[in-house]
Enzyme design. Sequence first.
Site, PDB file in Angstrom:
ATOM      1  N   GLU A   4      10.812 -46.650  -7.704  1.00 37.27           N
ATOM      2  CA  GLU A   4       9.890 -46.289  -6.619  1.00 37.27           C
ATOM      3  C   GLU A   4      10.284 -46.920  -5.296  1.00 37.27           C
ATOM      4  O   GLU A   4       9.566 -46.816  -4.308  1.00 37.27           O
ATOM      5  CB  GLU A   4       8.460 -46.676  -6.991  1.00 37.27           C
ATOM      6  CG  GLU A   4       8.299 -48.124  -7.399  1.00 37.27           C
ATOM      7  CD  GLU A   4       6.886 -48.457  -7.869  1.00 37.27           C
ATOM      8  OE1 GLU A   4       5.947 -47.777  -7.433  1.00 37.27           O
ATOM      9  OE2 GLU A   4       6.748 -49.409  -8.650  1.00 37.27           O
ATOM     10  N   ARG A  50      -3.244   3.187   8.567  1.00 38.36           N
ATOM     11  CA  ARG A  50      -3.539   2.022   7.732  1.00 38.36           C
ATOM     12  C   ARG A  50      -2.382   1.039   7.746  1.00 38.36           C
ATOM     13  O   ARG A  50      -1.224   1.424   7.647  1.00 38.36           O
ATOM     14  CB  ARG A  50      -3.785   2.472   6.283  1.00 38.36           C
ATOM     15  CG  ARG A  50      -4.554   3.764   6.160  1.00 38.36           C
ATOM     16  CD  ARG A  50      -4.567   4.311   4.741  1.00 38.36           C
ATOM     17  NE  ARG A  50      -5.264   3.448   3.798  1.00 38.36           N
ATOM     18  CZ  ARG A  50      -5.294   3.662   2.486  1.00 38.36           C
ATOM     19  NH1 ARG A  50      -4.661   4.690   1.969  1.00 38.36           N
ATOM     20  NH2 ARG A  50      -5.948   2.843   1.699  1.00 38.36           N
ATOM     21  N   SER A  57      10.533 -44.385 -14.867  1.00 39.49           N
ATOM     22  CA  SER A  57       9.452 -43.500 -14.462  1.00 39.49           C
ATOM     23  C   SER A  57       9.441 -43.489 -12.944  1.00 39.49           C
ATOM     24  O   SER A  57       9.376 -44.545 -12.312  1.00 39.49           O
ATOM     25  CB  SER A  57       8.123 -44.005 -15.026  1.00 39.49           C
ATOM     26  OG  SER A  57       7.088 -43.183 -14.564  1.00 39.49           O
ATOM     27  N   CYS A  87       5.502 -40.272 -12.539  1.00 42.21           N
ATOM     28  CA  CYS A  87       4.096 -40.642 -12.712  1.00 42.21           C
ATOM     29  C   CYS A  87       3.372 -40.688 -11.377  1.00 42.21           C
ATOM     30  O   CYS A  87       2.231 -41.099 -11.297  1.00 42.21           O
ATOM     31  CB  CYS A  87       3.970 -41.963 -13.440  1.00 42.21           C
ATOM     32  SG  CYS A  87       4.632 -43.348 -12.517  1.00 42.21           S
ATOM     33  N   TYR A 139       9.474 -35.623 -18.862  1.00 43.19           N
ATOM     34  CA  TYR A 139       8.044 -35.326 -18.788  1.00 43.19           C
ATOM     35  C   TYR A 139       7.521 -35.502 -17.369  1.00 43.19           C
ATOM     36  O   TYR A 139       8.160 -36.129 -16.528  1.00 43.19           O
ATOM     37  CB  TYR A 139       7.247 -36.232 -19.739  1.00 43.19           C
ATOM     38  CG  TYR A 139       7.242 -37.690 -19.355  1.00 43.19           C
ATOM     39  CD1 TYR A 139       6.304 -38.181 -18.450  1.00 43.19           C
ATOM     40  CD2 TYR A 139       8.177 -38.583 -19.872  1.00 43.19           C
ATOM     41  CE1 TYR A 139       6.293 -39.506 -18.074  1.00 43.19           C
ATOM     42  CE2 TYR A 139       8.182 -39.907 -19.507  1.00 43.19           C
ATOM     43  CZ  TYR A 139       7.236 -40.378 -18.609  1.00 43.19           C
ATOM     44  OH  TYR A 139       7.243 -41.687 -18.225  1.00 43.19           O
ATOM     45  N   GLY A 172      -7.960  -8.014   5.555  1.00 40.23           N
ATOM     46  CA  GLY A 172      -8.527  -8.235   6.872  1.00 40.23           C
ATOM     47  C   GLY A 172      -7.509  -8.410   7.975  1.00 40.23           C
ATOM     48  O   GLY A 172      -7.847  -8.829   9.065  1.00 40.23           O
ATOM     49  N   MET A 207      -5.813  -5.988   9.482  1.00 41.34           N
ATOM     50  CA  MET A 207      -6.214  -5.026  10.486  1.00 41.34           C
ATOM     51  C   MET A 207      -7.166  -4.009   9.896  1.00 41.34           C
ATOM     52  O   MET A 207      -7.015  -3.609   8.754  1.00 41.34           O
ATOM     53  CB  MET A 207      -5.013  -4.300  11.056  1.00 41.34           C
ATOM     54  CG  MET A 207      -5.350  -3.726  12.413  1.00 41.34           C
ATOM     55  SD  MET A 207      -4.413  -2.295  12.819  1.00 41.34           S
ATOM     56  CE  MET A 207      -5.194  -1.064  11.825  1.00 41.34           C
ATOM     57  N   ARG A 247      -3.494  -1.372  -6.504  1.00 42.49           N
ATOM     58  CA  ARG A 247      -2.682  -2.602  -6.471  1.00 42.49           C
ATOM     59  C   ARG A 247      -3.112  -3.486  -7.630  1.00 42.49           C
ATOM     60  O   ARG A 247      -4.179  -3.263  -8.213  1.00 42.49           O
ATOM     61  CB  ARG A 247      -2.880  -3.343  -5.143  1.00 42.49           C
ATOM     62  CG  ARG A 247      -4.307  -3.832  -4.971  1.00 42.49           C
ATOM     63  CD  ARG A 247      -4.536  -4.483  -3.628  1.00 42.49           C
ATOM     64  NE  ARG A 247      -5.942  -4.328  -3.260  1.00 42.49           N
ATOM     65  CZ  ARG A 247      -6.422  -4.456  -2.043  1.00 42.49           C
ATOM     66  NH1 ARG A 247      -5.634  -4.734  -1.043  1.00 42.49           N
ATOM     67  NH2 ARG A 247      -7.697  -4.303  -1.811  1.00 42.49           N
ATOM     68  N   LYS A 281       0.841  -1.193   0.000  1.00 44.50           N
ATOM     69  CA  LYS A 281       0.000   0.000   0.000  1.00 44.50           C
ATOM     70  C   LYS A 281       0.882   1.251   0.000  1.00 44.50           C
ATOM     71  O   LYS A 281       0.696   2.156  -0.816  1.00 44.50           O
ATOM     72  CB  LYS A 281      -0.902  -0.018   1.242  1.00 44.50           C
ATOM     73  CG  LYS A 281      -2.118   0.859   1.128  1.00 44.50           C
ATOM     74  CD  LYS A 281      -2.933   0.810   2.422  1.00 44.50           C
ATOM     75  CE  LYS A 281      -3.748  -0.477   2.534  1.00 44.50           C
ATOM     76  NZ  LYS A 281      -4.314  -0.640   3.887  1.00 44.50           N
ATOM     77  N   THR A 290       6.597 -41.720  -7.463  1.00 51.53           N
ATOM     78  CA  THR A 290       6.965 -40.983  -6.250  1.00 51.53           C
ATOM     79  C   THR A 290       6.021 -41.189  -5.073  1.00 51.53           C
ATOM     80  O   THR A 290       6.363 -40.816  -3.964  1.00 51.53           O
ATOM     81  CB  THR A 290       7.096 -39.474  -6.555  1.00 51.53           C
ATOM     82  OG1 THR A 290       5.944 -39.071  -7.291  1.00 51.53           O
ATOM     83  CG2 THR A 290       8.343 -39.200  -7.348  1.00 51.53           C
TER      84      THR A 290
HETATM   85  P1  ADP Z   1      -7.716  -2.189   3.543  1.00 54.39           P
HETATM   86  O1  ADP Z   1      -6.303  -2.576   3.488  1.00 54.39           O
HETATM   87  O2  ADP Z   1      -8.568  -3.037   4.406  1.00 54.39           O
HETATM   88  O3  ADP Z   1      -8.293  -1.947   2.182  1.00 54.39           O
HETATM   89  P2  ADP Z   1      -7.352   0.629   3.762  1.00 54.39           P
HETATM   90  O4  ADP Z   1      -6.186   1.086   4.516  1.00 54.39           O
HETATM   91  O5  ADP Z   1      -7.228   0.645   2.297  1.00 54.39           O
HETATM   92  O6  ADP Z   1      -7.771  -0.783   4.294  1.00 54.39           O
HETATM   93  O7  ADP Z   1      -8.591   1.518   4.174  1.00 54.39           O
HETATM   94  C1  ADP Z   1      -9.894   1.173   3.858  1.00 54.39           C
HETATM   95  C2  ADP Z   1     -10.655   2.370   3.356  1.00 54.39           C
HETATM   96  O8  ADP Z   1     -10.590   3.433   4.270  1.00 54.39           O
HETATM   97  C3  ADP Z   1     -10.108   2.968   2.096  1.00 54.39           C
HETATM   98  O9  ADP Z   1     -10.568   2.308   0.969  1.00 54.39           O
HETATM   99  C4  ADP Z   1     -10.672   4.371   2.121  1.00 54.39           C
HETATM  100  O10 ADP Z   1     -11.994   4.360   1.645  1.00 54.39           O
HETATM  101  C5  ADP Z   1     -10.660   4.644   3.586  1.00 54.39           C
HETATM  102  N1  ADP Z   1      -9.503   5.478   3.882  1.00 54.39           N
HETATM  103  C6  ADP Z   1      -8.273   5.090   4.276  1.00 54.39           C
HETATM  104  N2  ADP Z   1      -7.467   6.147   4.434  1.00 54.39           N
HETATM  105  C7  ADP Z   1      -8.203   7.222   4.117  1.00 54.39           C
HETATM  106  C8  ADP Z   1      -7.933   8.626   4.050  1.00 54.39           C
HETATM  107  N3  ADP Z   1      -6.729   9.113   4.339  1.00 54.39           N
HETATM  108  N4  ADP Z   1      -8.920   9.437   3.679  1.00 54.39           N
HETATM  109  C9  ADP Z   1     -10.131   8.951   3.376  1.00 54.39           C
HETATM  110  N5  ADP Z   1     -10.456   7.681   3.421  1.00 54.39           N
HETATM  111  C10 ADP Z   1      -9.499   6.807   3.768  1.00 54.39           C
HETATM  112 MG    MG Z   2       3.929 -47.679  -6.877  1.00 58.90          MG
HETATM  113 MG    MG Z   3      -7.770  -0.732   0.890  1.00 58.71          MG
END
Ligand code: ADP
Ligand code: MG
Ligand code: MG
Length: 992
Positions: free
Chosen positions: A756, A98, A775, A842, A862, A107, A109, A342, A28, A778
């Site tokens: 084998e 972030r 052959s 194989c 192969y 997910g 954090m 990304r 990020k 494994t």
């Molecule tokens: P994740 O990795 O879970 O996607 P992010 O760090 O991208 O989390 O944050 C999730 C959302 O929070 C972003 O998509 C954006 O909408 C909002 N966000 C994060 N930073 C900012 C910021 N500086 N200003 C406005 N919105 C933000």
């Molecule tokens: Mg065998």
């Molecule tokens: Mg994000």
Amino acid sequence: MASKKNVYFFGKGKAEGDAKMKSILGGKGANLAEMTNLGIPVPPGFTISTDVCAVYYENKNKYPKEIKDEVEAGLKRLEAVMKKKLGDPSDPLLVSVRSGAAISMPGMMDTILNLGISDKSVKGLATKTGNPRFAWDAYRRFIQMYGDVVMGVEHSKFEDALHALKKSKNIEMDTDLKASDLEKLVEEYKQIVKKNTGKDFPQAPLDQLWGAINAVFGSWMSERAITYRKLEDIRNLKGTAVNVQSMVFGNFGDDSGTGVCFSRDPSTGINEFYGEYLMNAQGEDVVAGIRTPERISTLAKKNPTIYKQLVGIKNRLEKHFKDMQDMEFTVQQGELFLLQTRNGKRAGTAAVKCAVDMVAEKLIDKTTAIMRVSPNHLDQLLHPMIDSSAQKGAKALTKGLNASPGAGTGRIVFNAKDAELWHERGEKVLLVRKDTSPEDIGGMVVSQGILTSTGGMTSHAAVVARGMGTPCVAGAKGVLVQGNTVEIGGKRFNEGDWITIDGTSGEVYEGKLPLVAPSISKDVNTFLKWCDDVRAGSVRGRIKGFAVRTNADQPDDAKRAFAFGAQGIGLCRTEHMFFDKEKLIHFRAMIIADTEDERKEQLKKILPLQQKDFYGIFKAMEGRPVTIRLLDPPLHEFVPHTEEEIGELAGHLNISPEKLHSKIGTLLESNPMLGHRGCRLAVTYPEIYDMQVEAIALAAVECVKEKIPVHPEIMIPIVVTARELRLLRPNAEKILEKVFTAAGVKIPVTIGTMIEVPRAAIRSAHIAKYADFFSFGTNDLTQMTFAFSRDDIASFLPTYLEKNVLDVDPFKTIDQDGVGGLMELAIKEGRSVKPDLKMGICGEHGGDPATIDFCYRVGLSYVSCSPFRVPLARLAGAQAVINNPGKNITGGGSGKTKPATAKVKGSKKTVKGDKKMAVTSAKKKPAAKKKTAKKTGAKKTGAKKTAKKKTAAKKTGAKKTGAKKKTGAKKTGAKKKTAAKKKPAAKKSVVL
Ligand code: ADP
Ligand code: MG
Ligand code: MG
């Protein structure tokens, strides 16, 4: 540490980092920097490097002073750029905090937004913006996120309060709450925090900031993050970075909003701007599902200026990163900001489509395209899947091993017979068992899926299911079969109840979930052809190309695999043919027979049936090599077990059930996998292999007469010593000779062996003298090298993996050091005797991408895998070629530059030449053998052979000279001769 830079600033068109710095800035942070440098509008901020995460843990969750100072200096710089101070009571700077590691970990954090707001600054914000509703909304959001993520107050506690408020006001939308409502809510939130933590909600901006930074670093070692890394096999990361970024507000009013978009459709790959947004919303509102977001296309009408700008940016980013982008944006009062970009995660279909399209658009080259698609992506395309919306809503009852991919749904049956009966009635069944055995085949074939409570990735259920392309979840400990009921994840089910399994993930669901069918598109074919070209063009020493074959036992499998692009059959297991009802009765009678004559009598009846199978397979493969393994399993696997079956067989044989019982008793072995099986059967009962070879020869003749090209390769299993081959090879050759002479045809047939057993690997130089190919089996090689019974590992392997005694299940991915070490030895030794000895794999590993890479590196010609994995292997093989440029192979003097050059010409002929070579070797062998035969006093090989031998010898000799001239390698020829001469003498004393 002190001298090292830990904080990287970005903002106002310039950043200290860039996209290449993912390992220290996280994905990020690196891309925020890159976008900033590109002049794309990004709110300014700074990234605290992943190194600091490591320091944080080393220092018992504290920071050395210099890091603290550096972060606070970063904040000062940000404040200067923004011309505001964090949490300033009159005009506060607010920031988001972030997380972001080098590899995205969804997910890990939750992001904290609006940090810097407090009882005082909320008022300043209201006055300054003239928008009190916005200010109080920002504050309540901040308490909610901070309270949850940093202070550990359950999210639902806040949600409940919010709901209650909305209910009392009789409104549905958060956006309908007024400033005064939100102000009240903030008060309530603060009390929730106090009540649950005993602490006041922090008011000092720096306390808030450090609390959030600590939480991000702390989340790196959270259970869900650790589990995620484990599941995704993410290793060697330093930690997460922390991004502190000035806020932009999508919740400012109706001229503001936030959204997520992809430069192409991530599920189909179609080159179409795809995404969703919400007006007057912030951050997670889009994904939270409280309000239904709008499709990005509607933005074109609602706000064409912003839309146009966004399209411009997505085009630029895609061109810049040369890949499909997943972007997050926010609009504040008509001004657009990018908050993230990304490379977008994509479904299998989309991965292929993007790769193929981007080549056509000249955005990337074919090599890049091949590396963009993962074998898993392809795997997804070949199996039905649970409809993703249904899967989201369902909760798995339990999870076992993802033994065979794809999803299946059906009614529970507990044995193979019932499966067949129900199937005949037109029911969809799902076979649930403790484990399966060969006699369950009939029931397995008709099942939509197979679920077992024991067994590993190469248990019978798993291997057979993969071969058939049937979904299978194996070794599911949460499944307890008790008679005619089963407990799955603690819930009881009866025969006939519907369940759904997902063999791709290993999950088991209650009920009948909707499935979506697999589709192989034109794009997939185009893509796989590129992969084939890469493999075909590869050169490793004397080896040209890297083929993908399939393991197929029946004509139908062969046809399917051929359609999937298999270049031959690497393993045709003949015993599977015997489980066919018609053959089984004769086969059982043969096993029970007392005398050789009786056995031959029964074998005679099987011969035409087996011949028919071989014919079908040869025909399906249209002249590609077909490696047929002669009978391998211990005989007792075929004998009847139930009283009913025993009675039936006794009747058929006209003997008493008692006699049959005692006969069966004599066949029992206490450790059959190390017992009377494989070529040992042929040493004791040569007539079994004789029949099989005759069936192969007759089928080949049949084909040739119908002008269908054939390329049979006979493979002898469980060889431990060269003497076994020395004994068995002439038997096979004699029969081939007899059948072909009678038919007046000449068909090249090679005879090779499986490696084998560890001893065979070690003695492969000797074994190679009698084998036209190796052959690697494994499965057995792993089993015997580890002394792990593959059917019993479920009780300890998980613990081994958990405690890091092993990194991976060695039955899934080859153990490169141990089992792989034996393979390398065998390859080297084998090729020291025959430099061009063809070798392949194989075992079940042949469809595993990491193993395929290994096989390429060590010089196999192969890999062979089950039909459904063929496309995946075509890709993984190409990736192996790309990943290992200029790979020289082990052993056989193959790396020598000069012969290698000559080779390029020579090996062009490989496909045609193969057949020629086969003729030679088929004839060559008797020569060598005959001497042996004499020595052992076996009179069988009569004068006839001697005559033949001379001819053969002449031919061989002539050939050799030719070859010698071409390659100019004197050694090879010389070595061969010496070996041939030396052998007979040596045989007396040397153990083979
Ligand atoms: P994740 O990795 O879970 O996607 P992010 O760090 O991208 O989390 O944050 C999730 C959302 O929070 C972003 O998509 C954006 O909408 C909002 N966000 C994060 N930073 C900012 C910021 N500086 N200003 C406005 N919105 C933000
Ligand atoms: Mg065998
Ligand atoms: Mg994000």
